[in-house]
Design an enzyme around this catalytic site. Structure first.
Site, PDB file in Angstrom:
ATOM      1  N   TRP A 161      -9.999   0.508  -4.867  1.00 13.14           N
ATOM      2  CA  TRP A 161      -9.408   1.811  -4.538  1.00 13.14           C
ATOM      3  C   TRP A 161      -8.011   1.973  -5.144  1.00 13.14           C
ATOM      4  O   TRP A 161      -7.587   3.072  -5.485  1.00 13.14           O
ATOM      5  CB  TRP A 161      -9.376   1.960  -3.010  1.00 13.14           C
ATOM      6  N   HIS A 192      -7.823  -5.586   0.103  1.00  9.48           N
ATOM      7  CA  HIS A 192      -6.605  -4.812   0.319  1.00  9.48           C
ATOM      8  C   HIS A 192      -5.844  -5.350   1.537  1.00  9.48           C
ATOM      9  O   HIS A 192      -6.250  -5.126   2.679  1.00  9.48           O
ATOM     10  CB  HIS A 192      -7.017  -3.359   0.549  1.00  9.48           C
ATOM     11  N   SER A 211       0.813  -1.208   0.000  1.00 12.67           N
ATOM     12  CA  SER A 211       0.000   0.000   0.000  1.00 12.67           C
ATOM     13  C   SER A 211       0.852   1.266   0.000  1.00 12.67           C
ATOM     14  O   SER A 211       1.743   1.392  -0.830  1.00 12.67           O
ATOM     15  CB  SER A 211      -0.953  -0.053   1.194  1.00 12.67           C
ATOM     16  N   LYS A 254       4.234   2.124  -2.321  1.00 10.69           N
ATOM     17  CA  LYS A 254       4.642   3.307  -3.086  1.00 10.69           C
ATOM     18  C   LYS A 254       6.106   3.622  -2.730  1.00 10.69           C
ATOM     19  O   LYS A 254       6.939   3.911  -3.593  1.00 10.69           O
ATOM     20  CB  LYS A 254       3.753   4.518  -2.746  1.00 10.69           C
TER      21      LYS A 254
END
Ligand code: GCU
Length: 407
Positions: free
Chosen positions: A337, A388, A246, A250
């Site tokens: 998302w 997720h 998540s 990044k």
């Protein structure tokens, strides 16, 4: 832009594939001045630096390099960890000469080893003591927004489902992790309480518009962890995979892009500002991420809120910056998302750069079926069924992929 300026440009969230706008991705193999990149040499010496500088100044922000004062101290070492299967070390990575600012690296290496081992390195969300049920890990000091986190910190092993330490050890890998808050706490405090102030020039009070936000700071911390791993005899620093889930995915991608010492990169559900293409504007957008997390990116990135087509880059080029090193992108079917298809397509559109090096990448126009990993090229991909999260299933695929390159 102030918060209200950002909000005014924010379109409604789109979750409908048929409403993804038409877009043209920048071509990773065309230089800003229009010249074509002809070969791997041209990529490495010209196009890669150009793209890196654009990602730096427009998205993540420029970070300082390794400060002179960086030094390490092994705080504890225990050869009888995890039922004698592993050696656990805790290492202070001091950021400066004085020993006031540091992060604590937790490292496990398998005891069954004949040589230095490959290692997975990743940041954790809740503290080093939360990654497994090892009673002797020093609890990290929680650094959440005042009044926001649990007052006692997170319990030991709270995140154990996300860190299959025993499985990694059994497969011959070490695991190294650092609590993200040790580098920069994850809330907007005007960049006062993380590593940023250590680098302010005289009179500077916050990063300039092209200087590092929190994600770049986390990536910088991953490089400082790598600085230590290079000194540890039990670790083969040429075989370190950087991984993250998540927002920390990044950071892992950015760390892998900037720091070529990472031999392999894993992004799990990294989404917007990670593996997902910005121009698709599917679910989380540049506007939305900058409004909710104004500290993650550099201020220049806010200029692209509602204006993605003006970005000089897109996230497929972030993947391409890792070439020719192997990269694995993992999505979860229920994680709308993060824009599952956008993550997949970033891998597909990074492929021409891998091909310059004579490697295969990732192919297709439609998502592969759930739970059917693609690992034939140097860009691995899967979409796991479920939501997720980072699960044992995800890690098993990462190990399988890593076995092809790090074993
Ligand atoms: C939020 C954010 C995402 C991020 C995620 C996470 O959902 O919008 O961009 O990846 O948090 O870190 O879990």
């Amino acid at each position: 832009l102030g918060v209200s300026g950002v909000r005014a440009q924010e379109p409604a969230m789109n979750y409908d594939e048929s409403r993804v706008p038409a877009y043209t991705l920048p071509d990773p193999l065309t230089m800003s001045d229009g010249r074509r990149v002809a070969d791997a040499e041209g990529w490495m010496s010209e196009r890669r630096p150009e793209l890196l500088a654009l990602f730096e100044s427009q998205i993540y922000g420029k970070a300082p390099g390794r400060p002179e004062g960086v030094h390490f101290e092994v705080l504890s070492e225990d050869r009888y960890a995890l039922s004698n299967m592993a050696t656990r070390k805790e290492i202070a990575v001091y950021f400066t000469d004085d020993e006031e600012h540091f992060m604590t690296l937790l490292l496990y290496v398998p005891n069954k080893r004949t040589d230095a081992v490959p290692v997975f390195l990743g940041l954790n969300f809740k503290g080093n003591h939360t990654i497994c049920d090892d009673p002797l890990v020093t609890p990290s000091t929680l650094r959440t927004e005042p009044g926001k986190g649990p007052s006692e910190g997170f319990p030991r092993a709270a995140a154990a489902s996300r860190w299959p330490v025993e499985m990694l050890i059994a497969n011959g890998y070490g695991l190294a992790t650092v609590y993200r808050g040790d580098i920069d706490p994850d809330y907007d405090d005007g960049f006062q309480n993380g590593v940023h102030p250590l680098f302010y020039r005289d009179g500077q009070t916050r990063p300039a518009p092209d200087e590092w936000g929190t994600i770049a700071a986390w990536a910088w911390g991953l490089s400082r962890a790598m600085d230590y791993l290079e000194t540890d005899e039990d670790v083969d620093a040429g075989r370190v995979a950087v991984i993250g889930h998540s927002r920390l995915g990044k950071a892992a991608l950015w760390a892998g892009a900037v720091d070529t010492r990472f031999a392999l990169v894993v992004s799990n559900d990294s989404g917007c500002g990670g593996a997902a293409l910005a121009r698709r504007r599917y679910a989380e957008t540049v506007a939305r991420i900058n409004r909710l997390f104004p500290h993650w990116f550099c201020d220049n990135y806010k200029r692209y809120a509602g204006n993605e087509d003006a970005l000089p880059v897109d996230q497929h080029e972030l993947i391409a910056l890792i070439a020719p090193r192997p990269v694995y992108i993992a999505s979860a079917a229920g994680d709308k998302w993060a824009d599952v298809k956008g993550e997949f397509l970033a891998g597909v559109h990074a492929t021409p750069v891998y091909e310059l090096f004579g490697s295969e990448g990732l192919y297709g126009t439609e998502l592969p079926p759930a739970d059917e990993p693609c690992m034939s090229g140097r860009i691995g991909y899967h979409v796991r069924s479920g939501g997720h999260d980072i699960t044992l299933y995800d890690w098993r695929q990462f190990v399988k992929f890593a076995d092809n390159y790090l074993k």
